[in-house]
Design a protein around this motif. Structure first.
Motif, PDB file in Angstrom:
ATOM      1  N   SER A   1       0.794  -1.223   0.000  1.00  0.00           N
ATOM      2  CA  SER A   1       0.000   0.000   0.000  1.00  0.00           C
ATOM      3  C   SER A   1       0.833   1.283   0.000  1.00  0.00           C
ATOM      4  O   SER A   1       0.286   2.372   0.013  1.00  0.00           O
TER       5      SER A   1
ATOM      6  N   LYS B   1     -14.360   0.722   3.557  1.00  0.00           N
ATOM      7  CA  LYS B   1     -15.035   1.484   2.501  1.00  0.00           C
ATOM      8  C   LYS B   1     -14.361   2.848   2.294  1.00  0.00           C
ATOM      9  O   LYS B   1     -14.205   3.314   1.154  1.00  0.00           O
ATOM     10  N   ILE B   2     -13.940   3.473   3.393  1.00  0.00           N
ATOM     11  CA  ILE B   2     -13.244   4.772   3.297  1.00  0.00           C
ATOM     12  C   ILE B   2     -11.948   4.615   2.516  1.00  0.00           C
ATOM     13  O   ILE B   2     -11.625   5.428   1.647  1.00  0.00           O
ATOM     14  N   ILE B   3     -11.193   3.545   2.809  1.00  0.00           N
ATOM     15  CA  ILE B   3      -9.936   3.287   2.098  1.00  0.00           C
ATOM     16  C   ILE B   3     -10.208   3.069   0.614  1.00  0.00           C
ATOM     17  O   ILE B   3      -9.484   3.577  -0.251  1.00  0.00           O
ATOM     18  N   GLU B   4     -11.267   2.307   0.308  1.00  0.00           N
ATOM     19  CA  GLU B   4     -11.623   2.045  -1.095  1.00  0.00           C
ATOM     20  C   GLU B   4     -12.002   3.346  -1.801  1.00  0.00           C
ATOM     21  O   GLU B   4     -11.585   3.575  -2.948  1.00  0.00           O
ATOM     22  N   ASN B   5     -12.777   4.197  -1.140  1.00  0.00           N
ATOM     23  CA  ASN B   5     -13.179   5.485  -1.740  1.00  0.00           C
ATOM     24  C   ASN B   5     -11.973   6.378  -1.987  1.00  0.00           C
ATOM     25  O   ASN B   5     -11.883   7.038  -3.032  1.00  0.00           O
ATOM     26  N   GLN B   6     -11.042   6.389  -1.028  1.00  0.00           N
ATOM     27  CA  GLN B   6      -9.839   7.213  -1.171  1.00  0.00           C
ATOM     28  C   GLN B   6      -8.987   6.761  -2.355  1.00  0.00           C
ATOM     29  O   GLN B   6      -8.287   7.566  -2.970  1.00  0.00           O
ATOM     30  N   ASN B   7      -9.030   5.468  -2.641  1.00  0.00           N
ATOM     31  CA  ASN B   7      -8.237   4.910  -3.745  1.00  0.00           C
ATOM     32  C   ASN B   7      -9.071   4.648  -4.996  1.00  0.00           C
ATOM     33  O   ASN B   7      -8.630   3.945  -5.906  1.00  0.00           O
ATOM     34  N   LYS B   8     -10.299   5.241  -5.016  1.00  0.00           N
ATOM     35  CA  LYS B   8     -11.201   5.141  -6.176  1.00  0.00           C
ATOM     36  C   LYS B   8     -11.456   3.692  -6.559  1.00  0.00           C
ATOM     37  O   LYS B   8     -11.392   3.316  -7.740  1.00  0.00           O
TER      38      LYS B   8
END
Length: 305
Positions: free
Chosen positions: A57, A101-108
């Protein structure tokens, strides 16, 4: 027993032996204890999986230091989660899912993509869950134990406001600017120029001087948010006050001079709130570190060689 059947049985036995040895090595890695934190185990497997997660990451390279850093990170996580349990609190699965979900949103990423990616990279999803759990646990502990202690007194606020530099005050200010632009190919005697600039007391005189020196442009720009100016110009403007002039700034568009005619500072209440938040954040950081250090001192941490 036929010769072919006998050879087949030998091959099958050999395959079973390889599978058993492979399983034994993997199981041994999982069970190899790296450290015991208050009777809870961190294994070599946990360390290796977290190293894989971190290097996946970020741009951190695997080296000798990373294992030590990861080990310390995992110890802190264990202690934080244990402390949360002592307070009668826990991190819910719903909170962990929100963290993912926040991590996924941050990484599109689409929902579920992060878990799929970890599987592709042969990284344990549990390592990610443990990391998120540790971060959420500490947030809950800070909210319960630290935040109620944070008070910023008026004396602290006034003292901090007094020692803040002019540079800080300009950060959220609007400047009324006058500008002179010379062509890049124009020869300028800087000594003569700045001798004349030193006699200029107003922006109208500043603009008149530019016109007298046949500048490419000499005008008032009105009120400009300092954050909207290029860094090179912003750095120069941050060092002067009302009536001050910048040095000659070379750009692709020409050689520039600015004079500050007026400064509209941000709302005093808003500025005080910003300073109050800065003081509070510093106190939270210091008290949180002190609290974690205290928990660690009272913990039994047995690092195995």
């Amino acid at each position: 027993m036929g010769k072919k059947l006998k050879n087949l049985l030998i091959k099958i036995n050999y395959i079973f032996i390889l599978i058993f040895l492979s399983f034994k090595i993997s199981y041994a890695d999982i069970q190899k204890i790296a450290v015991v934190v208050n009777d809870e185990i961190i294994s070599e497997y946990d360390i290796n999986e977290r190293i894989k997660l971190i290097t996946f990451s970020s741009e951190i390279n695997k080296d000798k230091k990373i294992r030590k850093n990861v080990l310390n990170l995992l110890i802190d996580e264990k202690i934080k989660i244990q402390e949360l349990a002592k307070l009668g609190l826990k991190v819910s699965q719903e909170e962990i899912n929100k963290g993912i979900k926040i991590i996924e949103n941050q990484n599109k990423m689409k929902e579920g993509d992060l878990t799929k990616k970890l599987i592709e990279m042969n990284i344990s999803n549990q390592s990610l869950i443990d990391q998120i759990s540790g971060e959420l646990a500490w947030q809950k502990i800070v909210s319960r134990k630290i935040l109620p202690q944070i008070v910023v007194s008026e004396n602290e606020l006034e003292e901090a406001s007094r020692i803040e530099t002019n540079n800080f005050k300009l950060k959220s200010s609007k400047l009324n600017l006058s500008q002179i632009i010379f062509d890049n190919n124009k020869n300028i005697d800087k000594k003569v120029l700045f001798d004349k600039l030193n006699k200029v007391k107003s922006c109208s005189d500043f603009e008149a001087l530019g016109n007298n020196l046949n500048a490419k442009n000499s005008t008032n720009l009105g009120y400009i948010n300092i954050q909207d100016t290029p860094k090179k110009i912003r750095d120069e403007l941050s060092n002067i006050k009302i009536g001050g002039k910048t040095k000659l700034i070379s750009t692709d568009n020409g050689k520039l001079l600015f004079m500050i005619c007026d400064i509209k500072t941000s709302d005093n209440k808003k500025q005080k709130n910003q300073i109050r938040q800065q003081i509070a954040r510093k106190k939270i950081f210091n008290l949180s570190k002190k609290y974690l250090d205290e928990i660690k001192r009272n913990s039994i941490i047995d690092i195995r060689k």
